[in-house]
Design a protein around this motif. Structure first.
Motif, PDB file in Angstrom:
ATOM      1  N   ILE A 157      -0.183   2.256   2.036  1.00  0.00           N
ATOM      2  CA  ILE A 157       0.114   2.784   0.703  1.00  0.00           C
ATOM      3  C   ILE A 157      -1.166   2.894  -0.125  1.00  0.00           C
ATOM      4  CG2 ILE A 157       1.438   2.437  -1.416  1.00  0.00           C
ATOM      5  CD1 ILE A 157       3.358   0.706   0.247  1.00  0.00           C
ATOM      6  N   LEU A 158      -1.281   4.027  -0.844  1.00  0.00           N
ATOM      7  CA  LEU A 158      -2.378   4.212  -1.793  1.00  0.00           C
ATOM      8  C   LEU A 158      -1.787   4.183  -3.212  1.00  0.00           C
ATOM      9  CD1 LEU A 158      -5.308   4.894  -2.595  1.00  0.00           C
ATOM     10  CD2 LEU A 158      -4.711   7.325  -2.326  1.00  0.00           C
ATOM     11  N   LEU A 159      -2.287   3.204  -4.031  1.00  0.00           N
ATOM     12  CA  LEU A 159      -1.868   3.081  -5.428  1.00  0.00           C
ATOM     13  C   LEU A 159      -2.923   3.705  -6.329  1.00  0.00           C
ATOM     14  CD1 LEU A 159      -0.625  -0.639  -5.487  1.00  0.00           C
ATOM     15  CD2 LEU A 159       0.765   1.417  -5.212  1.00  0.00           C
ATOM     16  N   ILE A 160      -2.500   4.607  -7.216  1.00  0.00           N
ATOM     17  CA  ILE A 160      -3.444   5.231  -8.157  1.00  0.00           C
ATOM     18  C   ILE A 160      -2.949   4.950  -9.588  1.00  0.00           C
ATOM     19  CG2 ILE A 160      -4.585   7.368  -8.857  1.00  0.00           C
ATOM     20  CD1 ILE A 160      -3.926   8.505  -6.095  1.00  0.00           C
ATOM     21  N   ASP A 161      -3.738   4.141 -10.311  1.00  0.00           N
ATOM     22  CA  ASP A 161      -3.365   3.767 -11.696  1.00  0.00           C
ATOM     23  C   ASP A 161      -4.638   3.292 -12.394  1.00  0.00           C
ATOM     24  OD1 ASP A 161      -2.232   2.776 -14.067  1.00  0.00           O
ATOM     25  OD2 ASP A 161      -0.396   2.205 -13.013  1.00  0.00           O
ATOM     26  N   ASP A 162      -4.776   3.629 -13.677  1.00  0.00           N
ATOM     27  CA  ASP A 162      -5.990   3.218 -14.380  1.00  0.00           C
ATOM     28  C   ASP A 162      -5.888   1.814 -14.959  1.00  0.00           C
ATOM     29  OD1 ASP A 162      -4.029   4.091 -16.183  1.00  0.00           O
ATOM     30  OD2 ASP A 162      -5.564   4.438 -17.737  1.00  0.00           O
ATOM     31  N   LEU A 163      -4.705   1.206 -14.898  1.00  0.00           N
ATOM     32  CA  LEU A 163      -4.516  -0.136 -15.442  1.00  0.00           C
ATOM     33  C   LEU A 163      -4.572  -1.158 -14.318  1.00  0.00           C
ATOM     34  CD1 LEU A 163      -1.648   0.557 -18.006  1.00  0.00           C
ATOM     35  CD2 LEU A 163      -4.119   0.389 -18.439  1.00  0.00           C
ATOM     36  N   PRO A 164      -5.579  -2.034 -14.321  1.00  0.00           N
ATOM     37  CA  PRO A 164      -5.728  -3.035 -13.259  1.00  0.00           C
ATOM     38  C   PRO A 164      -4.513  -3.942 -13.130  1.00  0.00           C
ATOM     39  CG  PRO A 164      -7.733  -2.868 -14.550  1.00  0.00           C
ATOM     40  CD  PRO A 164      -6.711  -2.060 -15.277  1.00  0.00           C
ATOM     41  N   GLU A 165      -3.848  -4.274 -14.296  1.00  0.00           N
ATOM     42  CA  GLU A 165      -2.708  -5.179 -14.201  1.00  0.00           C
ATOM     43  C   GLU A 165      -1.553  -4.546 -13.415  1.00  0.00           C
ATOM     44  OE1 GLU A 165      -2.765  -3.409 -18.435  1.00  0.00           O
ATOM     45  OE2 GLU A 165      -4.184  -4.150 -16.919  1.00  0.00           O
ATOM     46  N   ASN A 166      -1.398  -3.220 -13.596  1.00  0.00           N
ATOM     47  CA  ASN A 166      -0.350  -2.535 -12.824  1.00  0.00           C
ATOM     48  C   ASN A 166      -0.670  -2.528 -11.329  1.00  0.00           C
ATOM     49  OD1 ASN A 166       1.077  -1.989 -15.147  1.00  0.00           O
ATOM     50  ND2 ASN A 166       0.298   0.119 -15.369  1.00  0.00           N
ATOM     51  N   LEU A 167      -1.937  -2.253 -11.034  1.00  0.00           N
ATOM     52  CA  LEU A 167      -2.356  -2.249  -9.632  1.00  0.00           C
ATOM     53  C   LEU A 167      -2.162  -3.611  -8.994  1.00  0.00           C
ATOM     54  CD1 LEU A 167      -5.665  -0.152  -9.844  1.00  0.00           C
ATOM     55  CD2 LEU A 167      -3.435   0.600  -8.984  1.00  0.00           C
ATOM     56  N   LYS A 168      -2.519  -4.677  -9.746  1.00  0.00           N
ATOM     57  CA  LYS A 168      -2.409  -6.027  -9.197  1.00  0.00           C
ATOM     58  C   LYS A 168      -0.955  -6.397  -8.943  1.00  0.00           C
ATOM     59  CE  LYS A 168      -4.047 -10.748  -9.911  1.00  0.00           C
ATOM     60  NZ  LYS A 168      -2.816 -11.339  -9.377  1.00  0.00           N
ATOM     61  N   LEU A 201       1.680  -4.420  -8.331  1.00  0.00           N
ATOM     62  CA  LEU A 201       2.245  -3.727  -7.168  1.00  0.00           C
ATOM     63  C   LEU A 201       1.574  -4.170  -5.868  1.00  0.00           C
ATOM     64  CD1 LEU A 201       2.757  -0.089  -8.514  1.00  0.00           C
ATOM     65  CD2 LEU A 201       4.536  -1.649  -7.680  1.00  0.00           C
ATOM     66  N   THR A 202       0.251  -4.367  -5.957  1.00  0.00           N
ATOM     67  CA  THR A 202      -0.476  -4.779  -4.743  1.00  0.00           C
ATOM     68  C   THR A 202       0.031  -6.119  -4.240  1.00  0.00           C
ATOM     69  OG1 THR A 202      -2.453  -3.559  -5.398  1.00  0.00           O
ATOM     70  CG2 THR A 202      -2.732  -5.311  -3.773  1.00  0.00           C
ATOM     71  N   ASP A 203       0.143  -7.095  -5.150  1.00  0.00           N
ATOM     72  CA  ASP A 203       0.605  -8.430  -4.749  1.00  0.00           C
ATOM     73  C   ASP A 203       2.019  -8.372  -4.189  1.00  0.00           C
ATOM     74  OD1 ASP A 203      -1.787  -9.407  -5.558  1.00  0.00           O
ATOM     75  OD2 ASP A 203      -1.065 -10.209  -7.484  1.00  0.00           O
ATOM     76  N   SER A 204       2.873  -7.656  -4.868  1.00  0.00           N
ATOM     77  CA  SER A 204       4.283  -7.613  -4.441  1.00  0.00           C
ATOM     78  C   SER A 204       4.434  -6.921  -3.093  1.00  0.00           C
ATOM     79  CB  SER A 204       5.124  -6.885  -5.498  1.00  0.00           C
ATOM     80  OG  SER A 204       5.062  -7.540  -6.739  1.00  0.00           O
ATOM     81  N   LEU A 205       3.777  -5.776  -2.928  1.00  0.00           N
ATOM     82  CA  LEU A 205       3.943  -5.022  -1.687  1.00  0.00           C
ATOM     83  C   LEU A 205       3.207  -5.663  -0.517  1.00  0.00           C
ATOM     84  CD1 LEU A 205       3.631  -1.376  -3.100  1.00  0.00           C
ATOM     85  CD2 LEU A 205       5.719  -2.587  -2.415  1.00  0.00           C
ATOM     86  N   SER A 206       2.066  -6.278  -0.811  1.00  0.00           N
ATOM     87  CA  SER A 206       1.325  -6.943   0.266  1.00  0.00           C
ATOM     88  C   SER A 206       2.115  -8.084   0.849  1.00  0.00           C
ATOM     89  CB  SER A 206      -0.031  -7.436  -0.237  1.00  0.00           C
ATOM     90  OG  SER A 206      -0.838  -6.354  -0.659  1.00  0.00           O
ATOM     91  N   LYS A 207       2.801  -8.848  -0.043  1.00  0.00           N
ATOM     92  CA  LYS A 207       3.623  -9.960   0.446  1.00  0.00           C
ATOM     93  C   LYS A 207       4.756  -9.474   1.348  1.00  0.00           C
ATOM     94  CE  LYS A 207       2.732 -13.049  -3.475  1.00  0.00           C
ATOM     95  NZ  LYS A 207       3.328 -13.729  -4.645  1.00  0.00           N
ATOM     96  N   LEU A 208       5.149  -8.230   1.150  1.00  0.00           N
ATOM     97  CA  LEU A 208       6.237  -7.682   1.964  1.00  0.00           C
ATOM     98  C   LEU A 208       5.732  -7.008   3.244  1.00  0.00           C
ATOM     99  CD1 LEU A 208       8.395  -6.135  -0.888  1.00  0.00           C
ATOM    100  CD2 LEU A 208       8.816  -8.233   0.380  1.00  0.00           C
ATOM    101  N   GLY A 209       4.429  -7.095   3.490  1.00  0.00           N
ATOM    102  CA  GLY A 209       3.895  -6.602   4.754  1.00  0.00           C
ATOM    103  C   GLY A 209       3.256  -5.238   4.699  1.00  0.00           C
ATOM    104  N   TYR A 210       3.133  -4.619   3.542  1.00  0.00           N
ATOM    105  CA  TYR A 210       2.505  -3.317   3.425  1.00  0.00           C
ATOM    106  C   TYR A 210       0.992  -3.446   3.358  1.00  0.00           C
ATOM    107  CZ  TYR A 210       7.176  -1.609   2.287  1.00  0.00           C
ATOM    108  OH  TYR A 210       8.501  -1.299   2.332  1.00  0.00           O
ATOM    109  N   THR A 211       0.303  -2.420   3.800  1.00  0.00           N
ATOM    110  CA  THR A 211      -1.142  -2.333   3.626  1.00  0.00           C
ATOM    111  C   THR A 211      -1.381  -1.486   2.375  1.00  0.00           C
ATOM    112  OG1 THR A 211      -1.529  -2.458   5.999  1.00  0.00           O
ATOM    113  CG2 THR A 211      -3.317  -1.580   4.642  1.00  0.00           C
ATOM    114  N   VAL A 212      -2.057  -2.084   1.395  1.00  0.00           N
ATOM    115  CA  VAL A 212      -2.182  -1.434   0.090  1.00  0.00           C
ATOM    116  C   VAL A 212      -3.652  -1.218  -0.247  1.00  0.00           C
ATOM    117  CG1 VAL A 212      -1.603  -1.546  -2.361  1.00  0.00           C
ATOM    118  CG2 VAL A 212      -0.056  -2.571  -0.657  1.00  0.00           C
ATOM    119  N   ARG A 213      -3.970   0.026  -0.695  1.00  0.00           N
ATOM    120  CA  ARG A 213      -5.289   0.336  -1.239  1.00  0.00           C
ATOM    121  C   ARG A 213      -5.099   0.850  -2.660  1.00  0.00           C
ATOM    122  NH1 ARG A 213      -8.372   4.584   1.784  1.00  0.00           N
ATOM    123  NH2 ARG A 213      -6.301   5.496   2.167  1.00  0.00           N
TER     124      ARG A 213
END
Length: 467
Positions: free
Chosen positions: A22-33, A35-47
């Motif tokens: 998954i590629l996340l595109i957002d200018d807000l670091p808190e939003n990226l963090k 989604l990244t934390d939540s999806l990574s814990k579920l086994g996704y590869t997130v950039r």
């Protein structure tokens, strides 16, 4: 295993089996963090990327399976970024999932117009994001599988096209006739009623004197084979039902050709046949056979009298001896000598002597007309007669008729001591061959009988009883 994520109990085992890039595109670091934390814990590869320009620069290093894109981004908003992705042939098939706090219908509609596949409004629940991600990843996976299948099908179609082109080239350029036939079966009994032509090359159509389009798809073989051989259709049926090939010559008149060789092999519920014109070869074989027959005839004929020679006599007597020994039937032998023939030759000349021998030989051959009997020139003025399946009584009758027939020729013989005509001294022997007896013994006894006829005054028949 289950885990509490953002207040929701999620089955991590089931999700881990469906990982995606998954590629996340957002200018807000808190939003990226978040989604990244939540999806990574579920086994996704997130950039992550904080701007559209940065995402466009780095995305091709490793293409994502799906893009989650915020709408409100400085410089390039989410709609512009999406349009840029869709304009790039390498990126246009990547599904883009918009996520935004904008919940107006206009915003959602625009997201789909620029190429988005889904639209999630903030605040969101992680289970909703995961469910939508999984749905689109599944669609994407199926799309890739479909694309791979399409590519494979195209490759197979190309291979088939090339194979058909090669096969067509082989069929059309082959000097042999080639055809493939499909069985036409009775729907009730399953018996083969005829064969339908599937493939036929120009050679076969030329042999049959029909156009290829008039043969392909037609059932004509049963009627055709009746004109060649009544049982040939049934033999073709056996090739299909039993899998036993046919390989033989057949006669069929087509233009200047009339001999063919065919090979038939089972092919599915039908057969393939190759046909070769062997007329030239057959003509050569027949000519050779004819020459061999003439040579054989010459080798077995006496050049002067045109009856069997001594070699033929020896071979035939040996064959008949074995046959009569096996069947335990009587075999008789007659030896004939022209009386005082040397005197006839000396007084009348060799030409007259030869003519006399010819007339006597032909008359003896005329008397013995059964196919199994053989008249041969035994040597000089001597002749031999082999009588198959004949006992002594029958042999004596033949000898008597022969003597009368020669007398009726009335060939003058001025230097004979017993007659003014050509006469014969004849010896006869008859027996049933056994392993204890021999051919030589039969010939010897017959020869003794003939000489006894000479010693008793000539112009007579003497029988020798072989015990």
């Amino acid at each position: 295993m289950y885990q509490l994520v953002k207040g929701a109990l999620v089955n991590l085992d089931s999700l881990s089996k469906k990982k995606g890039n998954i590629l996340l595109i957002d200018d807000l670091p808190e939003n990226l963090k978040l989604l990244t934390d939540s999806l990574s814990k579920l086994g996704y590869t997130v950039r992550c990327a904080i701007s559209g320009s940065r995402a466009l620069k780095t995305i091709k290093s490793k293409l994502p399976d799906i893009i989650i894109l915020d709408v409100k981004i400085p410089e390039m908003d989410g709609y512009q970024i999406c349009e840029a992705f869709k304009a790039d042939p390498d990126l246009c098939d990547i599904p883009i999932l918009f996520i935004s706090a904008l919940d107006e219908a206009f915003d959602k509609l625009k997201a789909f117009q620029v190429g988005g596949v889904d639209y999630i409004t903030k605040p969101f629940q992680i289970e909703e994001v995961v469910a939508r991600l999984e749905a689109h990843l599944t669609i994407q996976k199926q799309h890739r599988i479909l694309q791979e299948e399409i590519i494979k099908r195209k490759e197979i179609e190309e291979i088939l096209y090339q194979s058909r082109a090669i096969l067509s080239g082989i069929l059309n350029s082959s000097l042999d006739g080639i055809a493939a036939m499909q069985a036409v079966r009775d729907p009730l009994t399953g018996d083969i009623q005829d064969f339908c032509c599937l493939v036929v090359n120009p050679i076969v159509s030329k042999v049959l004197n029909r156009k290829r389009e008039d043969l392909i798809g037609k059932s004509f073989l049963k009627e055709l084979l009746k004109n060649i051989s009544p049982d040939l259709f049934d033999r073709f049926v056996k090739v299909v039902d039993l899998g036993e090939p046919l390989d033989e010559d057949f006669n069929y008149v087509s233009g200047d050709s009339y001999w063919y060789h065919y090979v038939v092999v089972k092919l599915g519920d039908g057969f393939a046949i190759t046909i070769r014109d062997i007329t030239t070869r057959k003509q050569t074989e027949l000519a050779l056979q004819n020459s061999n027959d003439k040579l054989e005839l010459i080798a077995n004929l006496d050049g002067l009298t045109q009856i069997a020679n001594r070699r033929c006599f020896d071979d035939y007597l040996a064959t008949e001896w074995l046959r009569h020994q096996r069947e335990q039937n009587p075999l008789s032998l007659i030896l004939i000598d022209i009386d005082y023939f040397k005197r006839y030759n000396d007084s009348n000349g060799h030409q007259a002597g030869d003519n006399c021998l010819i007339r006597v030989a032909q008359e003896i051959a005329r008397v013995t007309q059964r196919p199994t009997d053989l008249v041969a020139r035994y040597g000089g003025e001597e002749f031999a007669v082999i009588l198959s399946n004949t006992n002594m009584e029958g042999a004596l009758k033949v000898a008597a008729v022969t003597q009368t027939a020669i007398a009726n020729l009335a060939i003058p013989h001025d230097n004979s001591d017993i007659s003014d005509l050509i006469t014969l001294s004849i010896g006869v022997a008859s027996l049933i061959p056994t392993s204890e007896r021999s051919i030589e013994g039969l010939i010897s006894r017959t020869d003794q009988a003939m000489y006894e006829a000479k010693n008793r005054g000539r112009n007579r028949v003497i029988a020798s009883l072989v015990r």
